[in-house]
Write a protein that holds these residues in place. Structure first.
Motif, PDB file in Angstrom:
ATOM      1  N   SER A 104      76.497  16.613  64.570  1.00  0.00           N
ATOM      2  CA  SER A 104      75.743  17.198  63.480  1.00  0.00           C
ATOM      3  C   SER A 104      76.030  18.690  63.470  1.00  0.00           C
ATOM      4  N   THR A 105      76.287  19.251  62.314  1.00  0.00           N
ATOM      5  CA  THR A 105      76.542  20.683  62.207  1.00  0.00           C
ATOM      6  C   THR A 105      75.252  21.363  61.791  1.00  0.00           C
ATOM      7  N   VAL A 106      74.863  22.354  62.592  1.00  0.00           N
ATOM      8  CA  VAL A 106      73.627  23.085  62.330  1.00  0.00           C
ATOM      9  C   VAL A 106      73.965  24.568  62.360  1.00  0.00           C
ATOM     10  N   LYS A 107      73.510  25.298  61.369  1.00  0.00           N
ATOM     11  CA  LYS A 107      73.732  26.735  61.330  1.00  0.00           C
ATOM     12  C   LYS A 107      72.759  27.427  62.279  1.00  0.00           C
ATOM     13  N   VAL A 108      73.099  28.635  62.701  1.00  0.00           N
ATOM     14  CA  VAL A 108      72.246  29.403  63.599  1.00  0.00           C
ATOM     15  C   VAL A 108      70.875  29.578  62.955  1.00  0.00           C
ATOM     16  N   GLY A 109      69.838  29.253  63.698  1.00  0.00           N
ATOM     17  CA  GLY A 109      68.473  29.383  63.205  1.00  0.00           C
ATOM     18  C   GLY A 109      67.975  28.193  62.413  1.00  0.00           C
ATOM     19  N   LYS A 140      63.068  38.729  61.638  1.00  0.00           N
ATOM     20  CA  LYS A 140      61.753  38.131  61.877  1.00  0.00           C
ATOM     21  C   LYS A 140      61.439  37.034  60.863  1.00  0.00           C
ATOM     22  N   SER A 141      62.001  37.154  59.666  1.00  0.00           N
ATOM     23  CA  SER A 141      61.752  36.136  58.642  1.00  0.00           C
ATOM     24  C   SER A 141      62.377  34.792  59.017  1.00  0.00           C
ATOM     25  N   LEU A 142      63.281  34.787  60.004  1.00  0.00           N
ATOM     26  CA  LEU A 142      63.901  33.540  60.470  1.00  0.00           C
ATOM     27  C   LEU A 142      62.942  32.726  61.333  1.00  0.00           C
ATOM     28  N   GLY A 143      61.849  33.350  61.756  1.00  0.00           N
ATOM     29  CA  GLY A 143      60.836  32.621  62.515  1.00  0.00           C
ATOM     30  C   GLY A 143      61.014  32.741  64.015  1.00  0.00           C
ATOM     31  N   LYS A 144      60.331  31.842  64.704  1.00  0.00           N
ATOM     32  CA  LYS A 144      60.334  31.846  66.163  1.00  0.00           C
ATOM     33  C   LYS A 144      61.779  31.747  66.674  1.00  0.00           C
ATOM     34  N   GLY A 145      62.088  32.567  67.676  1.00  0.00           N
ATOM     35  CA  GLY A 145      63.430  32.554  68.233  1.00  0.00           C
ATOM     36  C   GLY A 145      64.376  33.537  67.575  1.00  0.00           C
ATOM     37  N   TYR A 146      63.831  34.434  66.753  1.00  0.00           N
ATOM     38  CA  TYR A 146      64.713  35.355  66.040  1.00  0.00           C
ATOM     39  C   TYR A 146      65.450  36.291  66.993  1.00  0.00           C
ATOM     40  N   THR A 147      64.872  36.597  68.156  1.00  0.00           N
ATOM     41  CA  THR A 147      65.559  37.486  69.093  1.00  0.00           C
ATOM     42  C   THR A 147      66.796  36.808  69.680  1.00  0.00           C
ATOM     43  N   SER A 148      66.743  35.499  69.868  1.00  0.00           N
ATOM     44  CA  SER A 148      67.927  34.773  70.343  1.00  0.00           C
ATOM     45  C   SER A 148      69.020  34.784  69.288  1.00  0.00           C
ATOM     46  N   ILE A 149      68.614  34.690  68.027  1.00  0.00           N
ATOM     47  CA  ILE A 149      69.594  34.746  66.935  1.00  0.00           C
ATOM     48  C   ILE A 149      70.238  36.128  66.903  1.00  0.00           C
ATOM     49  N   ALA A 157      70.652  38.116  69.420  1.00  0.00           N
ATOM     50  CA  ALA A 157      71.559  38.182  70.565  1.00  0.00           C
ATOM     51  C   ALA A 157      72.860  37.440  70.270  1.00  0.00           C
ATOM     52  N   ASP A 158      72.760  36.284  69.614  1.00  0.00           N
ATOM     53  CA  ASP A 158      73.956  35.513  69.268  1.00  0.00           C
ATOM     54  C   ASP A 158      74.847  36.274  68.282  1.00  0.00           C
ATOM     55  N   VAL A 159      74.229  36.930  67.299  1.00  0.00           N
ATOM     56  CA  VAL A 159      74.991  37.708  66.311  1.00  0.00           C
ATOM     57  C   VAL A 159      75.692  38.881  66.996  1.00  0.00           C
ATOM     58  N   LEU A 160      74.977  39.578  67.876  1.00  0.00           N
ATOM     59  CA  LEU A 160      75.585  40.695  68.601  1.00  0.00           C
ATOM     60  C   LEU A 160      76.728  40.217  69.493  1.00  0.00           C
ATOM     61  N   ASN A 161      76.523  39.103  70.163  1.00  0.00           N
ATOM     62  CA  ASN A 161      77.558  38.551  71.039  1.00  0.00           C
ATOM     63  C   ASN A 161      78.794  38.164  70.227  1.00  0.00           C
ATOM     64  N   TYR A 162      78.586  37.530  69.084  1.00  0.00           N
ATOM     65  CA  TYR A 162      79.696  37.145  68.214  1.00  0.00           C
ATOM     66  C   TYR A 162      80.478  38.380  67.760  1.00  0.00           C
ATOM     67  N   ALA A 163      79.738  39.401  67.309  1.00  0.00           N
ATOM     68  CA  ALA A 163      80.389  40.613  66.824  1.00  0.00           C
ATOM     69  C   ALA A 163      81.132  41.319  67.954  1.00  0.00           C
ATOM     70  N   ALA A 164      80.551  41.348  69.147  1.00  0.00           N
ATOM     71  CA  ALA A 164      81.185  42.027  70.272  1.00  0.00           C
ATOM     72  C   ALA A 164      82.469  41.330  70.699  1.00  0.00           C
ATOM     73  N   ASN A 165      82.564  40.035  70.470  1.00  0.00           N
ATOM     74  CA  ASN A 165      83.735  39.270  70.877  1.00  0.00           C
ATOM     75  C   ASN A 165      84.722  39.035  69.739  1.00  0.00           C
ATOM     76  N   ASN A 166      84.487  39.669  68.587  1.00  0.00           N
ATOM     77  CA  ASN A 166      85.366  39.502  67.441  1.00  0.00           C
ATOM     78  C   ASN A 166      86.000  40.860  67.102  1.00  0.00           C
ATOM     79  N   PRO A 167      87.268  41.058  67.495  1.00  0.00           N
ATOM     80  CA  PRO A 167      87.918  42.358  67.276  1.00  0.00           C
ATOM     81  C   PRO A 167      87.932  42.814  65.817  1.00  0.00           C
ATOM     82  N   GLU A 168      88.007  41.866  64.874  1.00  0.00           N
ATOM     83  CA  GLU A 168      88.028  42.247  63.454  1.00  0.00           C
ATOM     84  C   GLU A 168      86.726  42.940  63.060  1.00  0.00           C
ATOM     85  N   ILE A 169      85.626  42.432  63.538  1.00  0.00           N
ATOM     86  CA  ILE A 169      84.334  43.034  63.203  1.00  0.00           C
ATOM     87  C   ILE A 169      84.202  44.390  63.878  1.00  0.00           C
ATOM     88  N   LEU A 170      84.549  44.456  65.151  1.00  0.00           N
ATOM     89  CA  LEU A 170      84.425  45.740  65.867  1.00  0.00           C
ATOM     90  C   LEU A 170      85.301  46.824  65.271  1.00  0.00           C
TER      91      LEU A 170
END
Length: 107
Positions: free
Chosen positions: A6-11, A79-88, A90-103
Protein backbone atom coordinates in the motif's frame (compact mmCIF):
# COMPACT_ATOMS: atom_id res chain seq x y z
CA UNK A 1 1.01 -15.54 4.32
CA UNK A 2 0.38 -12.76 1.82
CA UNK A 3 2.35 -9.70 0.86
CA UNK A 4 0.27 -6.57 1.27
CA UNK A 5 1.44 -3.44 -0.52
CA UNK A 6 0.00 0.00 0.00
CA UNK A 7 1.38 3.43 -0.87
CA UNK A 8 0.89 6.03 1.83
CA UNK A 9 2.10 9.61 1.69
CA UNK A 10 3.95 11.14 4.64
CA UNK A 11 1.43 12.08 7.31
CA UNK A 12 -1.37 10.12 5.65
CA UNK A 13 -3.04 7.22 7.44
CA UNK A 14 -3.32 3.86 5.64
CA UNK A 15 -6.77 3.08 4.20
CA UNK A 16 -9.13 1.22 6.54
CA UNK A 17 -9.34 -1.69 4.09
CA UNK A 18 -5.56 -2.12 4.16
CA UNK A 19 -5.54 -2.10 7.96
CA UNK A 20 -8.31 -4.73 8.00
CA UNK A 21 -6.31 -6.98 5.63
CA UNK A 22 -3.16 -6.57 7.72
CA UNK A 23 -4.98 -7.43 10.96
CA UNK A 24 -6.53 -10.49 9.30
CA UNK A 25 -3.12 -11.70 8.06
CA UNK A 26 -1.61 -11.20 11.52
CA UNK A 27 -4.34 -13.35 13.07
CA UNK A 28 -3.77 -16.05 10.44
CA UNK A 29 0.00 -16.00 10.95
CA UNK A 30 -0.45 -16.39 14.72
CA UNK A 31 -2.07 -19.79 14.12
CA UNK A 32 1.23 -21.23 12.91
CA UNK A 33 3.77 -21.57 15.73
CA UNK A 34 7.44 -20.99 15.05
CA UNK A 35 9.57 -24.12 15.35
CA UNK A 36 12.97 -23.12 16.71
CA UNK A 37 14.25 -26.70 16.79
CA UNK A 38 15.26 -26.39 13.12
CA UNK A 39 17.29 -23.23 13.75
CA UNK A 40 21.04 -23.80 14.13
CA UNK A 41 22.92 -22.62 17.21
CA UNK A 42 24.67 -19.31 16.68
CA UNK A 43 28.41 -19.13 17.13
CA UNK A 44 29.89 -16.58 19.56
CA UNK A 45 31.14 -14.62 16.52
CA UNK A 46 27.64 -14.49 15.03
CA UNK A 47 26.15 -13.36 18.35
CA UNK A 48 28.80 -10.66 18.59
CA UNK A 49 28.00 -9.48 15.05
CA UNK A 50 24.26 -9.39 15.83
CA UNK A 51 24.96 -7.33 18.96
CA UNK A 52 27.07 -4.92 16.90
CA UNK A 53 24.33 -4.60 14.24
CA UNK A 54 21.64 -4.02 16.90
CA UNK A 55 23.73 -1.32 18.59
CA UNK A 56 24.33 0.39 15.23
CA UNK A 57 20.62 0.24 14.35
CA UNK A 58 19.67 1.72 17.73
CA UNK A 59 22.26 4.48 17.32
CA UNK A 60 20.81 5.41 13.93
CA UNK A 61 17.22 5.38 15.21
CA UNK A 62 17.97 7.64 18.17
CA UNK A 63 16.92 11.22 17.57
CA UNK A 64 18.59 14.24 19.04
CA UNK A 65 16.62 17.08 20.62
CA UNK A 66 17.31 20.50 19.09
CA UNK A 67 15.87 23.99 19.36
CA UNK A 68 14.79 25.49 16.07
CA UNK A 69 13.33 28.91 15.24
CA UNK A 70 10.67 28.80 12.53
CA UNK A 71 8.46 31.33 10.81
CA UNK A 72 4.98 31.06 12.42
CA UNK A 73 3.33 30.34 9.05
CA UNK A 74 5.65 27.38 8.43
CA UNK A 75 5.03 25.95 11.89
CA UNK A 76 1.24 26.30 11.59
CA UNK A 77 1.31 24.38 8.30
CA UNK A 78 3.10 21.47 9.96
CA UNK A 79 0.84 21.60 13.02
CA UNK A 80 -2.19 21.40 10.72
CA UNK A 81 -1.01 17.87 9.79
CA UNK A 82 -2.01 16.75 13.28
CA UNK A 83 -0.38 14.48 15.80
CA UNK A 84 3.13 13.48 14.79
CA UNK A 85 3.89 16.65 12.87
CA UNK A 86 7.37 16.87 14.42
CA UNK A 87 8.25 13.47 12.95
CA UNK A 88 7.08 14.70 9.56
CA UNK A 89 9.29 17.79 9.95
CA UNK A 90 12.24 15.54 10.80
CA UNK A 91 11.55 13.37 7.74
CA UNK A 92 11.38 16.43 5.45
CA UNK A 93 14.65 17.80 6.86
CA UNK A 94 16.33 14.41 6.51
CA UNK A 95 15.13 14.09 2.90
CA UNK A 96 16.37 17.58 2.04
CA UNK A 97 19.72 17.01 3.77
CA UNK A 98 20.28 13.83 1.75
CA UNK A 99 19.21 15.31 -1.59
CA UNK A 100 22.03 17.32 -3.23
CA UNK A 101 19.63 18.99 -5.69
CA UNK A 102 17.64 20.55 -2.87
CA UNK A 103 20.70 21.60 -0.89
CA UNK A 104 22.29 23.25 -3.92
CA UNK A 105 19.32 25.65 -4.18
CA UNK A 106 20.15 27.15 -0.78
CA UNK A 107 23.90 27.67 -1.14
Amino acid sequence: MAIIESTVKVGQKPPKEALKRIRKEIKEAAKFPINLEDAPELSPEALKEFAHLAAERNRQKKRQVVTLRLVPDCLSKYKSLGKGYTSIMADVLNYAANNPEILSKFR
